[in-house]
Scaffold this active site. Structure first.
Site, PDB file in Angstrom:
ATOM      1  N   LYS A  99      15.263   0.866   4.969  1.00 29.84           N
ATOM      2  CA  LYS A  99      14.733   1.328   3.674  1.00 29.84           C
ATOM      3  C   LYS A  99      14.815   2.864   3.585  1.00 29.84           C
ATOM      4  O   LYS A  99      15.195   3.432   2.556  1.00 29.84           O
ATOM      5  CB  LYS A  99      13.280   0.839   3.527  1.00 29.84           C
ATOM      6  CG  LYS A  99      12.471   1.484   2.429  1.00 29.84           C
ATOM      7  CD  LYS A  99      12.865   1.043   1.042  1.00 29.84           C
ATOM      8  CE  LYS A  99      12.030   1.758  -0.010  1.00 29.84           C
ATOM      9  NZ  LYS A  99      12.528   1.580  -1.363  1.00 29.84           N
ATOM     10  N   LEU A 119       0.843  -1.203   0.000  1.00 30.79           N
ATOM     11  CA  LEU A 119       0.000   0.000   0.000  1.00 30.79           C
ATOM     12  C   LEU A 119       0.876   1.250   0.000  1.00 30.79           C
ATOM     13  O   LEU A 119       2.073   1.175   0.290  1.00 30.79           O
ATOM     14  CB  LEU A 119      -0.915  -0.016   1.230  1.00 30.79           C
ATOM     15  CG  LEU A 119      -1.771  -1.280   1.406  1.00 30.79           C
ATOM     16  CD1 LEU A 119      -2.651  -1.149   2.641  1.00 30.79           C
ATOM     17  CD2 LEU A 119      -2.621  -1.559   0.182  1.00 30.79           C
ATOM     18  N   PRO A 120       0.268   2.424  -0.298  1.00 26.76           N
ATOM     19  CA  PRO A 120       1.095   3.631  -0.432  1.00 26.76           C
ATOM     20  C   PRO A 120       1.807   4.068   0.849  1.00 26.76           C
ATOM     21  O   PRO A 120       3.015   4.307   0.822  1.00 26.76           O
ATOM     22  CB  PRO A 120       0.083   4.701  -0.878  1.00 26.76           C
ATOM     23  CG  PRO A 120      -1.062   3.946  -1.466  1.00 26.76           C
ATOM     24  CD  PRO A 120      -1.129   2.648  -0.725  1.00 26.76           C
ATOM     25  N   LYS A 176       7.714  11.505   0.058  1.00 27.97           N
ATOM     26  CA  LYS A 176       7.134  10.805   1.225  1.00 27.97           C
ATOM     27  C   LYS A 176       8.248  10.132   2.039  1.00 27.97           C
ATOM     28  O   LYS A 176       8.319  10.267   3.258  1.00 27.97           O
ATOM     29  CB  LYS A 176       6.146   9.736   0.742  1.00 27.97           C
ATOM     30  CG  LYS A 176       5.588   8.877   1.869  1.00 27.97           C
ATOM     31  CD  LYS A 176       4.952   7.581   1.371  1.00 27.97           C
ATOM     32  CE  LYS A 176       5.971   6.564   0.941  1.00 27.97           C
ATOM     33  NZ  LYS A 176       5.510   5.182   0.845  1.00 27.97           N
ATOM     34  N   THR A 229       6.286   0.913   2.008  1.00 26.12           N
ATOM     35  CA  THR A 229       7.267   1.746   2.717  1.00 26.12           C
ATOM     36  C   THR A 229       6.498   2.681   3.630  1.00 26.12           C
ATOM     37  O   THR A 229       5.761   3.547   3.147  1.00 26.12           O
ATOM     38  CB  THR A 229       8.101   2.585   1.723  1.00 26.12           C
ATOM     39  OG1 THR A 229       8.758   1.693   0.825  1.00 26.12           O
ATOM     40  CG2 THR A 229       9.149   3.410   2.460  1.00 26.12           C
TER      41      THR A 229
HETATM   42  P1  NAD Z   1       0.583   2.625  -6.071  1.00 29.78           P
HETATM   43  O1  NAD Z   1      -0.032   3.903  -5.625  1.00 29.78           O
HETATM   44  O2  NAD Z   1       0.800   2.360  -7.528  1.00 29.78           O
HETATM   45  O3  NAD Z   1      -0.288   1.378  -5.508  1.00 29.78           O
HETATM   46  C1  NAD Z   1      -0.860   1.323  -4.248  1.00 29.78           C
HETATM   47  C2  NAD Z   1      -2.217   0.643  -4.377  1.00 29.78           C
HETATM   48  O4  NAD Z   1      -2.783   0.450  -3.059  1.00 29.78           O
HETATM   49  C3  NAD Z   1      -3.245   1.470  -5.165  1.00 29.78           C
HETATM   50  O5  NAD Z   1      -3.729   0.699  -6.244  1.00 29.78           O
HETATM   51  C4  NAD Z   1      -4.356   1.773  -4.132  1.00 29.78           C
HETATM   52  O6  NAD Z   1      -5.648   1.799  -4.704  1.00 29.78           O
HETATM   53  C5  NAD Z   1      -4.187   0.608  -3.179  1.00 29.78           C
HETATM   54  N1  NAD Z   1      -4.751   0.802  -1.840  1.00 29.78           N
HETATM   55  C6  NAD Z   1      -4.587   1.857  -0.994  1.00 29.78           C
HETATM   56  N2  NAD Z   1      -5.218   1.616   0.165  1.00 29.78           N
HETATM   57  C7  NAD Z   1      -5.787   0.382   0.060  1.00 29.78           C
HETATM   58  C8  NAD Z   1      -6.546  -0.433   0.948  1.00 29.78           C
HETATM   59  N3  NAD Z   1      -6.881  -0.046   2.179  1.00 29.78           N
HETATM   60  N4  NAD Z   1      -6.966  -1.642   0.496  1.00 29.78           N
HETATM   61  C9  NAD Z   1      -6.652  -2.061  -0.750  1.00 29.78           C
HETATM   62  N5  NAD Z   1      -5.914  -1.343  -1.622  1.00 29.78           N
HETATM   63  C10 NAD Z   1      -5.490  -0.128  -1.219  1.00 29.78           C
HETATM   64  O7  NAD Z   1       1.966   2.515  -5.272  1.00 29.78           O
HETATM   65  P2  NAD Z   1       3.231   1.591  -5.654  1.00 29.78           P
HETATM   66  O8  NAD Z   1       4.115   2.319  -6.590  1.00 29.78           O
HETATM   67  O9  NAD Z   1       2.744   0.221  -5.972  1.00 29.78           O
HETATM   68  O10 NAD Z   1       3.980   1.594  -4.232  1.00 29.78           O
HETATM   69  C11 NAD Z   1       3.513   0.832  -3.121  1.00 29.78           C
HETATM   70  C12 NAD Z   1       4.497   0.986  -1.976  1.00 29.78           C
HETATM   71  O11 NAD Z   1       5.790   0.525  -2.399  1.00 29.78           O
HETATM   72  C13 NAD Z   1       4.702   2.430  -1.493  1.00 29.78           C
HETATM   73  O12 NAD Z   1       4.825   2.431  -0.103  1.00 29.78           O
HETATM   74  C14 NAD Z   1       6.001   2.845  -2.179  1.00 29.78           C
HETATM   75  O13 NAD Z   1       6.698   3.860  -1.445  1.00 29.78           O
HETATM   76  C15 NAD Z   1       6.769   1.546  -2.208  1.00 29.78           C
HETATM   77  N6  NAD Z   1       7.760   1.425  -3.289  1.00 29.78           N
HETATM   78  C16 NAD Z   1       7.469   1.823  -4.556  1.00 29.78           C
HETATM   79  C17 NAD Z   1       8.437   1.706  -5.549  1.00 29.78           C
HETATM   80  C18 NAD Z   1       8.143   2.144  -6.975  1.00 29.78           C
HETATM   81  O14 NAD Z   1       9.104   2.208  -7.771  1.00 29.78           O
HETATM   82  N7  NAD Z   1       6.914   2.453  -7.329  1.00 29.78           N
HETATM   83  C19 NAD Z   1       9.686   1.154  -5.260  1.00 29.78           C
HETATM   84  C20 NAD Z   1       9.956   0.725  -3.962  1.00 29.78           C
HETATM   85  C21 NAD Z   1       8.966   0.863  -2.973  1.00 29.78           C
END
Ligand code: NAD
Length: 298
Positions: free
Chosen positions: A174, A68-69, A249, A99
């Site tokens: 991280k 999740l975000p 963030k 994260t």
């Molecule tokens: P994203 O915004 O693409 O996906 C997050 C998903 O979670 C969304 O589809 C949202 O609808 C869903 N969501 C939110 N609350 C919810 C709930 N209560 N129940 C069900 N679904 C819910 O984000 P992402 O890029 O996939 O990143 C996810 C995490 O990974 C973040 O914490 C980010 O910091 C970390 N991260 C991302 C990357 C990257 O390159 N994108 C790399 C390393 C770490």
């Protein structure tokens, strides 16, 4: 191959969907859920079963994985009004790959332990490409026994696993990584911009830096200058990659974590402001390497 597990996977965004797909490829039985109808539709297109709610998705699951975000989403999912921790039977393994703030990870892990659940925080490094290729690095906090149970699942989604300590330690590590990355990206862009202003070729300068003492992921893989590396987000209008707002963030979490223990992080704080300025300039949704634009005349 690992014993097939019944897994509930919650959060099917840029990272979660390819991670869930890799677990399915490894032979596990997944039920997935996301709050966004679009994300659910993309999961169905890939043949993943999608439940009507998170509560329905965890029904009968041996393992729950969330991606999740931010902290509030994770606390909402596990501890909120219909919090999953209340519904899960003792012995269920919970893996949160989001994260989030270390304090938040510890709060959820304590509640999980009180309910007889095994939980690890397992944030990742490697980006969307690493999630798709199954080459993520998992940075883990929690009990060794819980990690041992999770290991075959993490190996289906990644290639490196680091156990950093107890609950929340994965999140701390991280944040340390991403704080360094945020600073390195900003200063790499600044250095290339300085060279270009003096008439240097950005590609030649980057090639030199990539084998010299300022060598980093920012020079070698995700160079912030357009046209230097064909596959870098900078060469496709800073689209895809790791969002500038996600870096903002993470730097905010690093500042918070530093204040919690009285650590001084002058460069981390400066970098947080740079990414906040990048957001104000309308680039929050672009790859974080777009921070270079702050020092380049359009
Ligand atoms: P994203 O915004 O693409 O996906 C997050 C998903 O979670 C969304 O589809 C949202 O609808 C869903 N969501 C939110 N609350 C919810 C709930 N209560 N129940 C069900 N679904 C819910 O984000 P992402 O890029 O996939 O990143 C996810 C995490 O990974 C973040 O914490 C980010 O910091 C970390 N991260 C991302 C990357 C990257 O390159 N994108 C790399 C390393 C770490």
């Amino acid at each position: 191959m690992a014993d097939p597990q019944r897994i509930a996977f919650i959060g099917l965004g840029n990272m979660g969907l390819p991670m869930a797909a890799n677990l399915t490829k490894a032979g596990h039985a997944l039920t997935t859920f996301d709050l966004s109808a679009q994300a659910c539709a993309r999961a169905r297109e890939q043949g993943l079963p999608v439940a009507a709610s998170a509560q329905e998705a965890v029904n009968g699951a041996q393992v729950v994985i969330s991606m999740l975000p931010a902290s509030r989403h994770v606390e909402g999912l596990y501890l909120g009004e219909q919090g999953l921790l209340r519904a899960l039977p003792a012995g269920t393994l919970v893996i949160d790959c989001s994260t989030i703030a270390p304090a938040s990870a510890q709060k959820v892990a304590q509640a999980a332990a009180a309910g007889g659940l095994a939980m690890i925080d397992a944030p990742v490094s490697g980006g969307v490409a690493g999630a798709a290729a199954g080459t993520l690095t998992f940075i883990v906090g929690g009990e060794a026994a819980a990690l041992d149970r999770a290991r075959p699942l993490l190996q289906a989604m990644g290639k490196n696993i680091f156990h950093m300590g107890g609950a929340g330690a994965g999140q701390v590590a991280k944040l340390c990584n991403n704080m360094a990355l945020g600073v390195i990206m900003a200063v790499t862009g600044e250095a290339i911009a300085l060279g270009v202003k003096h008439g240097l070729d950005p590609k030649a300068l980057s090639q030199m830096m990539a084998v010299s003492t300022s060598r980093s992921w920012a020079t070698e893989v995700c160079n912030p200058w357009p046209g230097v590396l064909d596959n870098a987000p900078a060469s496709r209008g800073y689209s895809g990659g790791f969002g500038s707002d996600l870096m903002l963030k993470d730097l905010g979490l690093a500042v918070e974590a530093a204040m919690g223990v009285g650590a001084t992080i002058p460069l981390g704080e400066l970098a947080r402001n740079l990414y906040a300025m990048n957001k104000q300039a309308g680039r929050g949704g672009l790859d974080f390497s777009s921070v270079v634009k702050l020092v380049v005349e359009d």
